[in-house]
Every structure is written in C-alpha cells, then in structure tokens.
Motif scaffolding. Structure first.
Motif, PDB file in Angstrom:
ATOM      1  N   ASP A 193       0.823  -1.206   0.000  1.00  0.00           N
ATOM      2  CA  ASP A 193       0.000   0.000   0.000  1.00  0.00           C
ATOM      3  C   ASP A 193       0.863   1.263   0.000  1.00  0.00           C
ATOM      4  OD1 ASP A 193      -2.686   1.393   0.477  1.00  0.00           O
ATOM      5  OD2 ASP A 193      -1.514   2.096   2.186  1.00  0.00           O
ATOM      6  N   ALA A 194       1.920   1.260   0.795  1.00  0.00           N
ATOM      7  CA  ALA A 194       2.784   2.437   0.888  1.00  0.00           C
ATOM      8  C   ALA A 194       3.480   2.725  -0.448  1.00  0.00           C
ATOM      9  CB  ALA A 194       3.823   2.244   1.993  1.00  0.00           C
ATOM     10  N   ARG A 195       3.764   1.691  -1.212  1.00  0.00           N
ATOM     11  CA  ARG A 195       4.440   1.865  -2.509  1.00  0.00           C
ATOM     12  C   ARG A 195       3.457   2.209  -3.624  1.00  0.00           C
ATOM     13  NH1 ARG A 195       9.615   0.050  -2.002  1.00  0.00           N
ATOM     14  NH2 ARG A 195      10.025  -1.497  -0.371  1.00  0.00           N
ATOM     15  N   GLY A 196       2.162   2.110  -3.360  1.00  0.00           N
ATOM     16  CA  GLY A 196       1.185   2.329  -4.414  1.00  0.00           C
ATOM     17  C   GLY A 196       1.234   1.225  -5.456  1.00  0.00           C
ATOM     18  N   PHE A 197       1.550   0.022  -5.007  1.00  0.00           N
ATOM     19  CA  PHE A 197       1.699  -1.134  -5.883  1.00  0.00           C
ATOM     20  C   PHE A 197       0.321  -1.562  -6.389  1.00  0.00           C
ATOM     21  CE2 PHE A 197       2.454  -5.674  -6.734  1.00  0.00           C
ATOM     22  CZ  PHE A 197       3.694  -5.650  -7.345  1.00  0.00           C
ATOM     23  N   GLY A 198       0.134  -1.569  -7.719  1.00  0.00           N
ATOM     24  CA  GLY A 198      -1.173  -1.861  -8.282  1.00  0.00           C
ATOM     25  C   GLY A 198      -1.211  -3.136  -9.100  1.00  0.00           C
ATOM     26  N   GLU A 199      -2.332  -3.337  -9.788  1.00  0.00           N
ATOM     27  CA  GLU A 199      -2.547  -4.559 -10.565  1.00  0.00           C
ATOM     28  C   GLU A 199      -1.498  -4.738 -11.657  1.00  0.00           C
ATOM     29  OE1 GLU A 199      -6.453  -4.808 -12.161  1.00  0.00           O
ATOM     30  OE2 GLU A 199      -7.318  -5.621 -10.328  1.00  0.00           O
ATOM     31  N   GLU A 200      -1.155  -3.649 -12.355  1.00  0.00           N
ATOM     32  CA  GLU A 200      -0.183  -3.775 -13.436  1.00  0.00           C
ATOM     33  C   GLU A 200       1.204  -4.104 -12.893  1.00  0.00           C
ATOM     34  OE1 GLU A 200      -0.151  -0.633 -16.228  1.00  0.00           O
ATOM     35  OE2 GLU A 200      -2.288  -0.791 -16.700  1.00  0.00           O
ATOM     36  N   ASP A 201       1.547  -3.548 -11.719  1.00  0.00           N
ATOM     37  CA  ASP A 201       2.821  -3.887 -11.095  1.00  0.00           C
ATOM     38  C   ASP A 201       2.836  -5.365 -10.732  1.00  0.00           C
ATOM     39  OD1 ASP A 201       3.864  -1.125 -10.938  1.00  0.00           O
ATOM     40  OD2 ASP A 201       2.217  -0.845  -9.530  1.00  0.00           O
ATOM     41  N   PHE A 202       1.721  -5.839 -10.184  1.00  0.00           N
ATOM     42  CA  PHE A 202       1.616  -7.248  -9.807  1.00  0.00           C
ATOM     43  C   PHE A 202       1.751  -8.140 -11.037  1.00  0.00           C
ATOM     44  CE2 PHE A 202      -0.526 -11.180  -8.627  1.00  0.00           C
ATOM     45  CZ  PHE A 202      -0.083 -11.390  -7.335  1.00  0.00           C
ATOM     46  N   ALA A 203       1.113  -7.720 -12.116  1.00  0.00           N
ATOM     47  CA  ALA A 203       1.165  -8.517 -13.339  1.00  0.00           C
ATOM     48  C   ALA A 203       2.586  -8.633 -13.871  1.00  0.00           C
ATOM     49  CB  ALA A 203       0.253  -7.901 -14.403  1.00  0.00           C
ATOM     50  N   ARG A 204       3.380  -7.546 -13.755  1.00  0.00           N
ATOM     51  CA  ARG A 204       4.751  -7.585 -14.256  1.00  0.00           C
ATOM     52  C   ARG A 204       5.614  -8.591 -13.512  1.00  0.00           C
ATOM     53  NH1 ARG A 204       3.836  -2.129 -15.676  1.00  0.00           N
ATOM     54  NH2 ARG A 204       4.124  -1.380 -13.542  1.00  0.00           N
ATOM     55  N   SER A 205       5.292  -8.852 -12.246  1.00  0.00           N
ATOM     56  CA  SER A 205       6.068  -9.842 -11.499  1.00  0.00           C
ATOM     57  C   SER A 205       5.415 -11.216 -11.551  1.00  0.00           C
ATOM     58  CB  SER A 205       6.242  -9.408 -10.031  1.00  0.00           C
ATOM     59  OG  SER A 205       5.000  -9.245  -9.393  1.00  0.00           O
ATOM     60  N   HIS A 206       4.266 -11.325 -12.246  1.00  0.00           N
ATOM     61  CA  HIS A 206       3.581 -12.604 -12.404  1.00  0.00           C
ATOM     62  C   HIS A 206       3.182 -12.798 -13.868  1.00  0.00           C
ATOM     63  CE1 HIS A 206       3.072 -11.612  -8.144  1.00  0.00           C
ATOM     64  NE2 HIS A 206       2.887 -12.895  -7.914  1.00  0.00           N
ATOM     65  N   PRO A 207       4.136 -12.680 -14.805  1.00  0.00           N
ATOM     66  CA  PRO A 207       3.761 -12.749 -16.218  1.00  0.00           C
ATOM     67  C   PRO A 207       3.185 -14.094 -16.627  1.00  0.00           C
ATOM     68  CG  PRO A 207       6.144 -12.877 -15.967  1.00  0.00           C
ATOM     69  CD  PRO A 207       5.593 -12.518 -14.616  1.00  0.00           C
ATOM     70  N   GLY A 208       3.485 -15.152 -15.871  1.00  0.00           N
ATOM     71  CA  GLY A 208       2.967 -16.468 -16.222  1.00  0.00           C
ATOM     72  C   GLY A 208       1.609 -16.755 -15.644  1.00  0.00           C
ATOM     73  N   GLY A 209       1.109 -15.883 -14.773  1.00  0.00           N
ATOM     74  CA  GLY A 209      -0.176 -16.100 -14.138  1.00  0.00           C
ATOM     75  C   GLY A 209      -1.321 -15.538 -14.956  1.00  0.00           C
ATOM     76  N   ALA A 210      -2.547 -15.839 -14.508  1.00  0.00           N
ATOM     77  CA  ALA A 210      -3.728 -15.393 -15.234  1.00  0.00           C
ATOM     78  C   ALA A 210      -3.810 -13.873 -15.274  1.00  0.00           C
ATOM     79  CB  ALA A 210      -4.990 -15.975 -14.586  1.00  0.00           C
ATOM     80  N   LEU A 211      -3.524 -13.216 -14.151  1.00  0.00           N
ATOM     81  CA  LEU A 211      -3.587 -11.758 -14.131  1.00  0.00           C
ATOM     82  C   LEU A 211      -2.524 -11.162 -15.041  1.00  0.00           C
ATOM     83  CD1 LEU A 211      -4.786  -9.165 -13.019  1.00  0.00           C
ATOM     84  CD2 LEU A 211      -3.175  -9.304 -11.115  1.00  0.00           C
ATOM     85  N   GLY A 212      -1.333 -11.760 -15.041  1.00  0.00           N
ATOM     86  CA  GLY A 212      -0.272 -11.273 -15.906  1.00  0.00           C
ATOM     87  C   GLY A 212      -0.662 -11.346 -17.370  1.00  0.00           C
ATOM     88  N   ARG A 213      -1.258 -12.464 -17.758  1.00  0.00           N
ATOM     89  CA  ARG A 213      -1.682 -12.604 -19.158  1.00  0.00           C
ATOM     90  C   ARG A 213      -2.745 -11.566 -19.505  1.00  0.00           C
ATOM     91  NH1 ARG A 213      -0.993 -18.091 -17.811  1.00  0.00           N
ATOM     92  NH2 ARG A 213      -3.175 -18.280 -17.183  1.00  0.00           N
ATOM     93  N   ARG A 214      -3.658 -11.310 -18.579  1.00  0.00           N
ATOM     94  CA  ARG A 214      -4.731 -10.360 -18.850  1.00  0.00           C
ATOM     95  C   ARG A 214      -4.211  -8.930 -18.961  1.00  0.00           C
ATOM     96  NH1 ARG A 214     -10.042 -11.519 -18.210  1.00  0.00           N
ATOM     97  NH2 ARG A 214     -10.480  -9.437 -17.438  1.00  0.00           N
ATOM     98  N   LEU A 215      -3.227  -8.586 -18.151  1.00  0.00           N
ATOM     99  CA  LEU A 215      -2.782  -7.196 -18.100  1.00  0.00           C
ATOM    100  C   LEU A 215      -1.543  -6.910 -18.942  1.00  0.00           C
ATOM    101  CD1 LEU A 215      -3.370  -6.340 -14.334  1.00  0.00           C
ATOM    102  CD2 LEU A 215      -4.829  -5.866 -16.290  1.00  0.00           C
ATOM    103  N   LEU A 216      -0.880  -7.940 -19.413  1.00  0.00           N
ATOM    104  CA  LEU A 216       0.343  -7.725 -20.182  1.00  0.00           C
ATOM    105  C   LEU A 216       0.231  -8.153 -21.643  1.00  0.00           C
ATOM    106  CD1 LEU A 216       3.066  -8.830 -17.601  1.00  0.00           C
ATOM    107  CD2 LEU A 216       2.253  -6.525 -18.085  1.00  0.00           C
ATOM    108  N   THR A 217      -0.796  -8.916 -21.985  1.00  0.00           N
ATOM    109  CA  THR A 217      -0.958  -9.377 -23.359  1.00  0.00           C
ATOM    110  C   THR A 217      -1.696  -8.328 -24.174  1.00  0.00           C
ATOM    111  OG1 THR A 217      -1.058 -11.680 -22.618  1.00  0.00           O
ATOM    112  CG2 THR A 217      -1.864 -11.201 -24.836  1.00  0.00           C
ATOM    113  N   HIS A 218      -1.075  -7.913 -25.275  1.00  0.00           N
ATOM    114  CA  HIS A 218      -1.690  -6.923 -26.160  1.00  0.00           C
ATOM    115  C   HIS A 218      -2.293  -7.618 -27.382  1.00  0.00           C
ATOM    116  CE1 HIS A 218       0.991  -4.407 -23.730  1.00  0.00           C
ATOM    117  NE2 HIS A 218       0.198  -3.404 -24.036  1.00  0.00           N
ATOM    118  N   VAL A 219      -3.161  -6.894 -28.058  1.00  0.00           N
ATOM    119  CA  VAL A 219      -3.808  -7.444 -29.242  1.00  0.00           C
ATOM    120  C   VAL A 219      -2.766  -7.893 -30.259  1.00  0.00           C
ATOM    121  CG1 VAL A 219      -5.255  -6.856 -31.233  1.00  0.00           C
ATOM    122  CG2 VAL A 219      -5.953  -6.151 -28.923  1.00  0.00           C
ATOM    123  N   ARG A 220      -1.702  -7.104 -30.425  1.00  0.00           N
ATOM    124  CA  ARG A 220      -0.673  -7.450 -31.422  1.00  0.00           C
ATOM    125  C   ARG A 220      -0.005  -8.792 -31.122  1.00  0.00           C
ATOM    126  NH1 ARG A 220       1.672  -3.090 -28.608  1.00  0.00           N
ATOM    127  NH2 ARG A 220       3.261  -3.757 -27.109  1.00  0.00           N
TER     128      ARG A 220
END
Length: 342
Positions: A193-220
């Motif tokens: 909370d103090a770092r303002g760590f959000g969903e996109e930050d979480f996704a960057r450290s979990h690229p293999g997880g479901a949230l990572g795929r949802r937030l890091l995968t682009h249409v291209r």
C-alpha cells in the motif's frame, strides 16, 4: 539387531477415531486463529510503533530485504521473502546456516535483514548478527521473546509470542509459525500500500499467471496477420467472399478499400440470415451485404479490451486496424482462449 517398527495406523477410522480427529482439527484451527487475533491486538495496541518503524525501514531500504531463519522458521522466512518480492519489495531468502559458510556475501550494507527465530536464540542466526551489525545493515527481528538475544540486537523487534502451540505436546511449532507467517503478510501488505503497488505492477512480477496474461498481453501479441487475415476487396463477389471465409477459417472476412482500409465485415451469421431472407444472391457483391463501419481494436490495446468488446456486442471476431483505419490484423475469440487471456 532388530529395528522397531513404527506404530501401525489403522486403515480406517471407527466412529471414535473420526470424532477425535475432527476434535483435534477444530482445536488446532481455533488455537491458531486465537494466536493471530492476539497478534492483531498486540500490534494495534502495544507494538504499533515498532510495526510502523519496521515498515518505514523496509520502505526506505536502498538495497534488498533479506529474510533468514532456520528450521520451521526458515520455511516461513522463505515464504515471507517470496511474498515481499511479488508485491513490490525486492527480497530474497538466505538460509541462516548457509550464511556462515559463504552465503553471508549475499547481504550488503544497504540491505535490511529480517531475522526470524521464535526463541530468539537460534545459534545460526546469532553467529551472523555481529557481522550484520558491523556491516551497517538494518536488523528487524521477529521472535516470541522480548528479552531474547536476537531481540536485544535488533533495530526493531516484532513479538509473535503465542500462549500455546496447537501441538498437543506444545512442542511442534504450529501457532507460532502461523502467527509469524501472518505478520510477514501484514508487513508485505502495508508495504504494498505504501508503494502504491497496483494490478499492473503485480502482473509484471507474475507474467505467467492469469492476471499477468490479462494485463500484459496486447492485441498485437495474439492477432492474426498477413495472409492469415481473411480479406476481400469492396468490388468482390459474394461468392469470392465465401471462398475467403472458408479458406481462412475465421467465420468472417474483412472488406477493404483500395488503400487497405477496413470498410466492412461479413460473417457466417450474416450468411445464414441472408439465406433466410433472399433466395437468389448469386449476383450480389460483398459491398451489397457487408456490415459497414465494422467494430475494431488497435494492436496496442490490451487483449482483455478485445474480450470486453466481444462480450459487450456478442461477437466472436474483431478486426485490428491502425489509427487511420488500415487493416493490420484479425482476432477470433479462439485466439484469446488459446493465449489464456480468457
């Protein structure tokens, strides 16, 4: 010399054994729940300043957070380090025993060490503490004894004392390790909370997880390109469009103008409706029956945006265009499924 055999466990429980097992399970959960509630009260009322100081030290640490312990505390330390690392606080686990045999080199002066020992007297930790202190690294101790050696050496001491272990012999670490793990989670969440760590930050450290795929995968990343895009010109016959639909296997075709801009789309569903309403369509051109101004996404958009659009308009395909309308790709809901975006 004969070796005594371990006590044989009955293959099945009778009614008494079943009741006893459930009684022990319930008692264990209650004892551990009570330990966490007591810890919550202690942090809120007695040691809030120490907890806040620990969060501040970790938040302002220029290096990494090193978490260390031995035995069951070592297992808990490893999990706490993992939780910190995945929620925005660079952290690693160092085994207390291995630290005295070379792994101490993993700790730098600008690091913060979280040392975990319920007794506060673990020899493996106490052996490295003087070096840590001389080095200038911050020391946060988590123990169950305010008067322990580890607590006395620490810059901050967090007390996880429990009234009793869930173990009926009061020997195996159970309630104490549960409380320590919960305290580690509390530290991690306060830092998140103090770092303002959000969903996109979480996704960057979990690229293999479901949230990572949802937030890091682009249409291209998932769209079909080049010859895989079903495409016909605006002056094409309906028959030619049907051949393109069949050939490309997307149940639709895009219609483009002379400059390659998407001006329409024709789908299998459109064909079925056409058959229902018109008996002779052999002379029709695709321009006569296409949907003009087709829905589209851009390649830079998140793939999850395409999913949302498909769900909103109840469609299975989307065209992908640049800002000027030039067709650059096509997307089917199956492409998103294969990419595990949905």
């Amino acid at each position: 010399m004969s070796v005594p055999h371990a006590k044989t466990v009955p293959a099945t429980f009778d009614a008494t054994s079943t009741a006893r097992a459930l009684q022990f399970a319930s008692a264990t959960l209650q004892i551990e729940a009570d330990a966490i509630l007591a810890l919550k009260k202690r942090i809120s009322e007695e040691t809030s300043a120490q907890f806040v100081k620990a969060v501040s030290l970790l938040l302002n640490c220029d290096g990494r957070v090193v978490v260390s312990g031995i035995g069951k505390s070592g297992h808990i330390a490893r999990k706490i380090a993992s939780t910190l690392a995945s929620t925005g606080t660079p952290a690693l686990f160092v085994h207390a025993a291995e630290a005295s045999h070379g792994d101490l080199g993993m700790i730098a002066a600008n690091d913060a060490l979280i040392a975990i020992s319920y007794s506060g007297e673990a020899g493996e930790l106490l052996a490295i503490i003087p070096i840590i202190k001389r080095m200038g690294a911050t020391l946060i101790a988590i123990t169950g004894n305010d008067a322990s050696s580890l607590a006395q050496f620490a810059d901050v001491h967090l007390n996880v004392k429990v009234d009793k272990e869930a173990c009926p012999l009061n020997l195996a670490p159970t309630a104490s390790t549960t409380a320590t793990l919960a305290l580690g989670d509390a530290l991690a969440m306060a830092l998140l909370d103090a770092r303002g760590f959000g969903e996109e930050d979480f996704a960057r450290s979990h690229p293999g997880g479901a949230l990572g795929r949802r937030l890091l995968t682009h249409v291209r990343d998932v769209m079909r390109t080049g010859d895989a895009i079903p495409t016909v010109a605006a002056d094409a016959t309906l028959y030619s469009a049907l051949l393109e639909i069949s050939k490309k296997g997307m149940a639709m075709t895009a219609v483009v103008d002379a400059d390659g801009r998407a001006i329409g789309v024709f789908t299998d569903g459109d064909l079925r409706r056409l058959i229902e309403n018109k008996q002779d369509f052999s002379t029709l051109s695709i321009a006569d029956v296409m949907h003009a101004n087709p829905r589209s996404v851009q390649p830079e958009q998140l793939a999850v945006d395409a999913v949302d659009m498909m769900e909103e308009f109840r469609i299975n395909q989307l065209l992908v265009t640049n800002t000027d309308g030039t067709l650059v790709g096509a997307l089917h809901i199956h492409d998103l499924t294969r990419a595990k975006v949905i």
